[in-house]
Motif scaffolding. Structure first.
Motif: not given
Length: 89
Positions: A53-54, A56-57, A60-61
Motif C-alpha cells: 500500500c505504501a 502504491c500511494v 501515485s503521489f
C-alpha cells in the motif's frame, strides 16, 4: 553391534507410535499448526500488505506531482508565447 540395532529399532517404533497417537488425537499435521505459526503468517501478511500500500500511494503521489508540474510548465509556456502574431518586418 546388535544391541545398537535393537536400540535404534525400539526408538524408531516409539517415535512411530507417538506420531500415530498424535495424528489420531489431534488430526493431520497440517491441522495441528500452532497458533504462533499462524500468527506469524498473519503478521507477515499484514506487513507485506502495508508495504504494498505504501508503494502504491508513493507511486501515485509522484505521478500526480509530475503531472501537475507538466501542466504548470505548459501553462507558463502558453502564456509567454505571443497570442497574436505581429506584423512581419
Amino acid at each position: 553391534m546388535s544391541s545398537d540395532y535393537d536400540v535404534v529399532l525400539l526408538e524408531t517404533v516409539k517415535t512411530h507410535r507417538a506420531r500415530l497417537q498424535a495424528a489420531f488425537l489431534f488430526g493431520e499435521l497440517s491441522e495441528r499448526r500452532a497458533t504462533t505459526d499462524n500468527l506469524r503468517r498473519f503478521l507477515a501478511g499484514v506487513i507485506l500488505a502495508a508495504v504494498a500500500c505504501a508503494a502504491c500511494v508513493g507511486t501515485s503521489f509522484v505521478i500526480d506531482l509530475l503531472a501537475k508540474k507538466a501542466a504548470a510548465d505548459a501553462e507558463v509556456a502558453s502564456l509567454s508565447a505571443p497570442l497574436v502574431p505581429g506584423p512581419a518586418l
